[in-house]
Scaffold this motif. Structure first.
Motif, mmCIF file in Angstrom:
data_model
loop_
_atom_site.group_PDB
_atom_site.id
_atom_site.type_symbol
_atom_site.label_atom_id
_atom_site.label_comp_id
_atom_site.label_asym_id
_atom_site.label_seq_id
_atom_site.Cartn_x
_atom_site.Cartn_y
_atom_site.Cartn_z
ATOM 1 N N VAL A 1 8.835 5.912 -13.632
ATOM 2 C CA VAL A 1 8.476 5.942 -12.388
ATOM 3 C C VAL A 1 8.953 4.493 -11.634
ATOM 4 N N GLY A 2 7.997 4.457 -12.399
ATOM 5 C CA GLY A 2 8.842 2.703 -12.018
ATOM 6 C C GLY A 2 10.258 1.996 -12.212
ATOM 7 N N GLN A 3 11.284 2.756 -13.186
ATOM 8 C CA GLN A 3 12.371 2.395 -13.136
ATOM 9 C C GLN A 3 12.885 3.708 -11.779
ATOM 10 N N GLU A 4 12.678 4.477 -11.386
ATOM 11 C CA GLU A 4 13.450 4.785 -10.011
ATOM 12 C C GLU A 4 12.752 4.315 -9.191
ATOM 13 N N LEU A 5 12.216 3.434 -8.705
ATOM 14 C CA LEU A 5 11.006 2.887 -7.589
ATOM 15 C C LEU A 5 12.588 1.362 -7.848
ATOM 16 N N ASN A 6 12.250 0.732 -9.069
ATOM 17 C CA ASN A 6 12.915 -0.631 -9.582
ATOM 18 C C ASN A 6 11.672 -1.432 -9.525
ATOM 19 N N LEU A 7 10.453 -1.103 -10.209
ATOM 20 C CA LEU A 7 9.701 -1.654 -10.188
ATOM 21 C C LEU A 7 9.174 -2.305 -12.028
ATOM 22 N N HIS B 1 1.932 9.567 -5.312
ATOM 23 C CA HIS B 1 2.952 10.993 -5.457
ATOM 24 C C HIS B 1 4.007 11.317 -6.402
ATOM 25 N N LEU B 2 4.624 10.444 -6.747
ATOM 26 C CA LEU B 2 5.940 10.370 -8.060
ATOM 27 C C LEU B 2 5.275 10.969 -9.073
ATOM 28 N N LEU B 3 3.826 9.808 -9.492
ATOM 29 C CA LEU B 3 3.892 10.445 -11.004
ATOM 30 C C LEU B 3 3.067 12.526 -11.138
ATOM 31 N N GLU B 4 2.818 12.757 -10.236
ATOM 32 C CA GLU B 4 2.816 13.895 -9.272
ATOM 33 C C GLU B 4 3.345 15.034 -9.063
ATOM 34 N N GLN C 1 0.903 -1.438 -0.203
ATOM 35 C CA GLN C 1 0.113 0.120 0.223
ATOM 36 C C GLN C 1 0.364 1.173 -0.074
ATOM 37 N N ASP C 2 1.980 0.980 1.093
ATOM 38 C CA ASP C 2 2.704 2.793 0.775
ATOM 39 C C ASP C 2 3.140 2.810 -0.250
ATOM 40 N N THR C 3 3.753 1.575 -1.491
ATOM 41 C CA THR C 3 4.338 1.880 -2.527
ATOM 42 C C THR C 3 3.064 2.275 -3.694
ATOM 43 N N VAL D 1 -1.914 12.954 -14.753
ATOM 44 C CA VAL D 1 -1.575 10.981 -14.634
ATOM 45 C C VAL D 1 -1.374 10.561 -13.379
ATOM 46 N N SER D 2 -1.392 11.323 -12.270
ATOM 47 C CA SER D 2 -1.767 10.544 -11.163
ATOM 48 C C SER D 2 -3.019 10.535 -11.250
ATOM 49 N N ASP D 3 -4.002 11.483 -11.338
ATOM 50 C CA ASP D 3 -5.265 11.287 -11.284
ATOM 51 C C ASP D 3 -5.815 9.494 -11.811
ATOM 52 N N VAL D 4 -4.910 9.137 -13.042
ATOM 53 C CA VAL D 4 -5.000 7.889 -14.017
ATOM 54 C C VAL D 4 -4.782 7.227 -13.146
ATOM 55 N N TRP D 5 -3.400 7.021 -12.524
ATOM 56 C CA TRP D 5 -3.426 5.920 -11.536
ATOM 57 C C TRP D 5 -3.917 5.729 -10.530
ATOM 58 N N CYS D 6 -4.664 7.364 -9.757
ATOM 59 C CA CYS D 6 -5.623 6.060 -8.663
ATOM 60 C C CYS D 6 -6.737 5.658 -9.272
#
Length: 186
Positions: free
Chosen positions: A123-129, A18-21, A10-12, A28-33
């Motif tokens: 963002v995935g690359q930044e978080l290694n996901l 947050h990072l997308l925004e 959940q934290d991720t 883009v953050s709204d697209v995610w949420c």
């Protein structure tokens, strides 16, 4: 197309929003949420028009399958949709491209799938996901399965026709099944 993962923490999930925004935009953050809560494919999510939403329900025909999606929208998602509508009362699409304002005589269009894909990948690359647009759907399915252990409900939500496909899709592995056998003692 690269394989992407469900986000299991959940934290991720919140950190990604947050990072997308921060790195890209509130849109883009709204697209995610909203995507997490509607569990639609990106092509269907970006194609949502405000007239597809009736009170607390979304009605649309899925582009890939032709199946009709009739989705009850939860209160959190309704609040996000209402905020977007208030901020952009003249928009036709929920995620309308702002670049269309530059072309006065052009029809409205949603933001591009390519832009969202690139934002998620960075963002995935930044978080290694292994993060991509399908991560929203997979994440929703994974968390519903963890909450209910009812693969039938997950299949129905994702509009899949096979349990095996759904289990692979949401990232349930033999390791997870083995862990359930060890942890659940009767």
């Amino acid at each position: 197309m690269a394989e992407v993962d469900a986000i299991k923490d959940q934290d991720t999930i919140r950190l990604i929003g947050h990072l997308l925004e921060r790195r890209f935009s509130k849109q883009v953050s709204d697209v995610w949420c909203i995507g997490l809560n509607l569990a639609l494919r990106i092509s269907d999510l970006l194609a949502i028009r405000f007239h597809d939403i009736h009170q607390d329900r979304l009605f649309l025909r899925e582009a890939k399958t032709g199946k009709t999606a009739n989705i009850q929208i939860n209160p959190k998602t309704l609040q996000l949709i209402e905020r977007i509508k208030q901020e952009h009362p003249n928009h036709e699409y929920l995620f309308q491209s702002h670049r269309n304002r530059q072309a006065i005589n052009r029809a409205a269009r949603p933001i591009s799938r390519r832009y969202v894909t690139r934002a998620f990948a960075e963002v995935g690359q930044e978080l290694n996901l292994k993060l991509g647009t399908h991560s929203m759907r997979k994440t929703r399915g994974y968390h519903l399965y963890q909450a209910t252990k009812d693969i039938g409900r997950v299949m129905k939500m994702l509009r899949h026709s096979s349990e095996g496909v759904t289990l692979r899709y949401i990232g349930i592995t033999q390791e997870d099944v083995d862990k359930d056998f060890v942890e659940l003692e009767l």
